[in-house]
Scaffold this motif. Structure first.
Motif, PDB file in Angstrom:
ATOM      1  N   ASP A  68     -22.929 -23.645  42.429  1.00  0.00           N
ATOM      2  CA  ASP A  68     -23.381 -23.923  43.786  1.00  0.00           C
ATOM      3  C   ASP A  68     -23.013 -22.713  44.636  1.00  0.00           C
ATOM      4  N   LEU A  69     -23.992 -22.078  45.239  1.00  0.00           N
ATOM      5  CA  LEU A  69     -23.715 -20.949  46.111  1.00  0.00           C
ATOM      6  C   LEU A  69     -22.840 -21.385  47.288  1.00  0.00           C
TER       7      LEU A  69
ATOM      8  N   SER B 252     -36.358 -18.676  43.963  1.00  0.00           N
ATOM      9  CA  SER B 252     -36.508 -18.405  45.382  1.00  0.00           C
ATOM     10  C   SER B 252     -35.409 -17.454  45.864  1.00  0.00           C
ATOM     11  N   MET B 253     -34.523 -17.896  46.761  1.00  0.00           N
ATOM     12  CA  MET B 253     -33.417 -17.041  47.193  1.00  0.00           C
ATOM     13  C   MET B 253     -32.561 -16.624  46.008  1.00  0.00           C
ATOM     14  N   GLY B 254     -32.433 -17.501  45.018  1.00  0.00           N
ATOM     15  CA  GLY B 254     -31.687 -17.153  43.814  1.00  0.00           C
ATOM     16  C   GLY B 254     -32.306 -15.980  43.069  1.00  0.00           C
ATOM     17  N   GLY B 255     -33.639 -15.854  43.146  1.00  0.00           N
ATOM     18  CA  GLY B 255     -34.302 -14.701  42.541  1.00  0.00           C
ATOM     19  C   GLY B 255     -33.982 -13.411  43.278  1.00  0.00           C
ATOM     20  N   MET B 256     -33.812 -13.508  44.587  1.00  0.00           N
ATOM     21  CA  MET B 256     -33.407 -12.344  45.369  1.00  0.00           C
ATOM     22  C   MET B 256     -32.007 -11.892  44.944  1.00  0.00           C
ATOM     23  N   ILE B 257     -31.131 -12.880  44.728  1.00  0.00           N
ATOM     24  CA  ILE B 257     -29.780 -12.588  44.267  1.00  0.00           C
ATOM     25  C   ILE B 257     -29.825 -11.946  42.881  1.00  0.00           C
ATOM     26  N   ALA B 258     -30.650 -12.496  41.991  1.00  0.00           N
ATOM     27  CA  ALA B 258     -30.745 -11.969  40.631  1.00  0.00           C
ATOM     28  C   ALA B 258     -31.251 -10.527  40.627  1.00  0.00           C
ATOM     29  N   GLN B 259     -32.227 -10.229  41.478  1.00  0.00           N
ATOM     30  CA  GLN B 259     -32.719  -8.850  41.557  1.00  0.00           C
ATOM     31  C   GLN B 259     -31.642  -7.906  42.084  1.00  0.00           C
TER      32      GLN B 259
ATOM     33  N   HIS C   3     -29.577 -20.988  42.037  1.00  0.00           N
ATOM     34  CA  HIS C   3     -30.507 -21.825  42.805  1.00  0.00           C
ATOM     35  C   HIS C   3     -30.912 -21.150  44.111  1.00  0.00           C
ATOM     36  N   GLY C   4     -31.792 -21.817  44.836  1.00  0.00           N
ATOM     37  CA  GLY C   4     -32.327 -21.267  46.078  1.00  0.00           C
ATOM     38  C   GLY C   4     -31.724 -21.883  47.330  1.00  0.00           C
TER      39      GLY C   4
END
Length: 259
Positions: free
Chosen positions: A56-57, A96-103, A30-31
């Motif tokens: 949950d981050l 969102s931020m979760g996509g940054m983590i995934a990358q 999640h973001g």
């Protein structure tokens, strides 16, 4: 709900679906100021036939801890969970931020990520003028007003106001330290010059009305990806909430190889 201790931080997570199901596990991230329930629609759909993991981050939802100072720290938490669950190869889905983590996970461990899905996310944090002014004023306005303004802006015009108020209340429960520290981590995030290294098949799904991370920024990122499919949806920044069925359908087509 199960929890994993990572250096004194209790990470709350869900691990659902058949272990011998279709394809590799899906890992949903999640973001900012959100929690793992952003993915309820997708988890309900995919857990029927494959293993699905979400968390949950740190500092968000039902997880403990203060905010991470870098996106890499958050990626480390996700990786620790996957190692604990003995998940070697997976599809990473981040909002969102979760996509940054995934990358970040994909760049660090390309051999483990079979497919990559980025929802309303970018590779370099560049704010629109309005978002930039809002962030600059973040220390001058009451915290709850700061969060409420961000969440309000995240939805496309016409989304039910009462539902937005519910998400504002949920996001406001995220501790101020977590919100602001993770904001700093996003502000410093910049891997745009490295995304050409990602050879993993990638789906980029973005809301046309996203004013938090405008679609023009996503398209700039898309040009750098060697193997990416782009889907633009009639939604704002909170695509998993605004158009859950459309997002689930796009994910389903992608992870099964039909798109």
């Amino acid at each position: 709900m199960p929890q994993l201790d990572v250096d004194g931080v209790a990470l709350t997570y869900d691990d659902e679906g058949p272990r011998d199901g279709d394809g590799v596990p899906l890992v949903f991230i999640h973001g900012w100021t959100a929690n793992r329930h952003r993915w309820d629609h997708q988890v309900e759909h995919f857990a029927r036939n494959r293993r699905v993991i979400r968390l949950d981050l740190r500092g968000h939802g039902e997880s403990s801890g203060s905010g991470a100072r870098t996106i890499a720290e958050l990626a480390g938490d996700v990786l620790a969970l996957l190692d604990h669950l003995k998940v070697d190869r997976f599809t990473a889905v981040g909002h969102s931020m979760g996509g940054m983590i995934a990358q970040t996970l994909t760049l660090a461990h390309p051999e483990r990520v079979e497919r990559l899905v980025l929802v309303n996310s970018i590779s370099r944090m560049t704010y629109s003028r309005g978002r930039g002014l809002l962030m600059a004023a973040s220390t001058l306005v009451p915290f709850k007003l700061f969060v409420a303004t961000n969440i309000q802006r995240a939805f496309a015009p016409g989304y039910p106001r009462e539902e937005i108020r519910e998400y504002i209340r949920a996001s406001s429960a995220t501790p101020r330290e977590v919100v602001m520290t993770c904001y700093g981590a996003m502000r410093n995030f910049d891997i745009l010059d490295r995304v050409g290294e990602i050879r993993t098949p990638t789906l980029l799904v973005h809301g046309y009305h996203d004013i938090q991370l405008p679609v023009s920024q996503m398209l700039r990122m898309a040009k750098a990806y060697p193997d990416a499919v782009v889907r633009i949806v009639d939604a704002g920044h909170e695509l998993p909430l605004e158009k859950p069925a459309e997002l689930t359908a796009a994910l389903d087509s992608f992870v099964t190889g039909r798109a």
